[in-house]
Design a protein around this motif. Sequence first.
Motif, PDB file in Angstrom:
ATOM      1  N   GLY A  36       0.788  -1.216   0.000  1.00 11.50           N
ATOM      2  CA  GLY A  36       0.000   0.000   0.000  1.00 11.50           C
ATOM      3  C   GLY A  36       0.821   1.267   0.000  1.00 11.50           C
ATOM      4  O   GLY A  36       0.281   2.350  -0.201  1.00 11.50           O
ATOM      5  N   ARG A  37       2.149   1.174   0.238  1.00 11.97           N
ATOM      6  CA  ARG A  37       2.975   2.370   0.312  1.00 11.97           C
ATOM      7  C   ARG A  37       3.562   2.772  -1.039  1.00 11.97           C
ATOM      8  O   ARG A  37       4.257   3.772  -1.136  1.00 11.97           O
ATOM      9  N   TYR A  38       3.327   1.995  -2.060  1.00  7.24           N
ATOM     10  CA  TYR A  38       3.892   2.299  -3.375  1.00  7.24           C
ATOM     11  C   TYR A  38       2.948   3.219  -4.137  1.00  7.24           C
ATOM     12  O   TYR A  38       1.723   2.992  -4.186  1.00  7.24           O
ATOM     13  N   GLY A  39       3.536   4.246  -4.745  1.00 13.38           N
ATOM     14  CA  GLY A  39       2.778   5.134  -5.610  1.00 13.38           C
ATOM     15  C   GLY A  39       3.139   4.892  -7.058  1.00 13.38           C
ATOM     16  O   GLY A  39       3.945   4.020  -7.402  1.00 13.38           O
ATOM     17  N   VAL A  40       2.550   5.704  -7.921  1.00 17.17           N
ATOM     18  CA  VAL A  40       2.795   5.539  -9.345  1.00 17.17           C
ATOM     19  C   VAL A  40       4.254   5.813  -9.687  1.00 17.17           C
ATOM     20  O   VAL A  40       4.873   5.094 -10.489  1.00 17.17           O
ATOM     21  N   ALA A  41       4.843   6.839  -9.071  1.00 17.42           N
ATOM     22  CA  ALA A  41       6.241   7.167  -9.353  1.00 17.42           C
ATOM     23  C   ALA A  41       7.169   6.036  -8.935  1.00 17.42           C
ATOM     24  O   ALA A  41       8.132   5.698  -9.651  1.00 17.42           O
ATOM     25  N   GLU A  42       6.915   5.427  -7.773  1.00 19.06           N
ATOM     26  CA  GLU A  42       7.767   4.334  -7.319  1.00 19.06           C
ATOM     27  C   GLU A  42       7.613   3.097  -8.190  1.00 19.06           C
ATOM     28  O   GLU A  42       8.584   2.393  -8.463  1.00 19.06           O
TER      29      GLU A  42
END
Length: 605
Positions: free
Chosen positions: A13-19
């Motif tokens: 859940g901590r991953y975003g699109v940039a990551e």
Amino acid sequence: MASVDPPRKKKKGRYGVAELKTLGNQLLSSASHINNLPLLLTFLSPSSPPHHVLESLLSLHSFFLPLLPKLPSSSAVAASAAAPSAADQSEFIYLTWLRSKFDEFLKSLLDILASPQSDETLKELVLDTLMEFVKVANGGAFHSALYHKLLLSIVRSTSPATFCVDLLESKYFKYIDVRYFTFISLKKLATTLEGKDDSDDKIASADGNNESQLSSNTECFIRNMYYTISHVPPLQGSDDTSDLEMWSSSESDQKQHSGDVSVDDKLLKSKKPNKNVLSAAKIAKKMKLKFTKAWIAYLRLPLPLDVYKEVLVNLHQAVIPHLSNPIILCDFLTRSYDVGGVVSVMALSSLFVLMTQYGLEYPNFYEKLYALLVPSTFMAKHRARFFQLLDSCLKSPLLPAYLAASFAKKLSRLLLSVPPSGALVITALIHNILRRHPSVNCLVHREDGVDEGKSDHRTDEGTAVNSESVKTSAVPCQKPGIDHFNSTEIDPKKSAAMRSSLWEIDTILHHYCPPVSRFSLSLGNDLTVRAKTSEVNVGDFSAGSYATILGAEMTRRVKQVPLAFYKAIPSSLFSETDFAGWTFKSEETPEMINENNERSTKDLS
């Protein structure tokens, strides 16, 4: 140090699109970041956010696409019992692991495609990705196994397959190899579903009695399969195959997809079937056979009633002209024709095509057609096509006199119970029957019983079936007004129509609907004189209704209009002499209003 955890140890859940984009770039740039592959796969699910699914999909697609020719097939991995040499062991293990991850990738894509909660834009991207894998995953040849999984996920979806099938139709069904393998896959799916069905009666749901027994999943499966097979365009009859497009590589282009020849030489030798890549000409020769097998397998399934009717409506135009042997449908159509009611009306079109164009013999055809002449037929949805076929079936000059008389009499009896639009089409049908078969014109006017007895001598073997009618035929009828026609008899031979008359025609001369009474006057002409008369086009009346009749009357130019003439302008609707004790005044004076109010007050008190 604890605050600088590597990306792979973060929670999902901590991953975003940039990551996710960073993880994908690392995976594509160096093999040292191969552990990003399982992490990206975890974001490919129908429950994940669409932007996460999109970013992971783009990275994994770019990663797997150039590796597909090198990956061993799943069956080859399972069948390889012998261990490879020490030099190739590490590479074999690595490729096998990549193959397992690619299978997981495909499963996730198929789940997203079949999920009803997935975004339509995402579904389109997933479908394009899968079709690209179908194109290049088999060394340039069409990957039929992967395409079969794709169709299976679409057809087995619990939601309607409308969107996915429309995408396939607009983008990929123009390629002949895609259509070819679509028919092959649909035939396999129908055969598999048929094997799971415990019922022996494949069209038991046609009368609606056993339709509730079909499970919802099976019914949805059949509906999605019909929508798919009905949207695959068949190959048109043309000998020129130069304009046919192929989605997969042709024989000349296969080497371009194999990559480096020195590296992949062993793989190409191990994949000998890829050398026999189907060309457009080969597929065109087999297309009609695959089309036939797919449809025959589908028609064996227990179709829901609405799908069953839709199949019958479109069969004579969309299926029969493209079958390798249309006579193979005779069992399906004859069973449908024997069902009765609306189903028989819908099956008549295809059965008529098989009889007139492909030489099908159906001895009881006219008996079944005679049984369809009931009042409900004149209110059916597809009655227009039925009436046109009925007129065509009664056109042959070799039709026996008793059969033509039975149809004419049965139609004239229906004049008493059908709406005005039905009366118009019946009048047109009777007009054509009397003109084509002069031997039944004796039914129009019969003065006495002697004439009736003479007419019975002119009948053929159809009236000779009933021995009583033969004995009484020479005896004049002593009871005028008796109609010998049996309207409940289902066999036209035993209906005694030749002993009757078309007295029902005289009733519609006084019909309340002006177009019906006007058109019925044409039956009073001598229709045996063919030079002075012409056949009526039944198609002009077959689709009539109250709305069409009213519209025609409103636009009709009337030469004489009835007028009302009064010597004096009337002041009331009725005169005082019509109703003694009553007065009809156009206005009420104030005195009359006060008087009425006083009377009402006294009544209440």
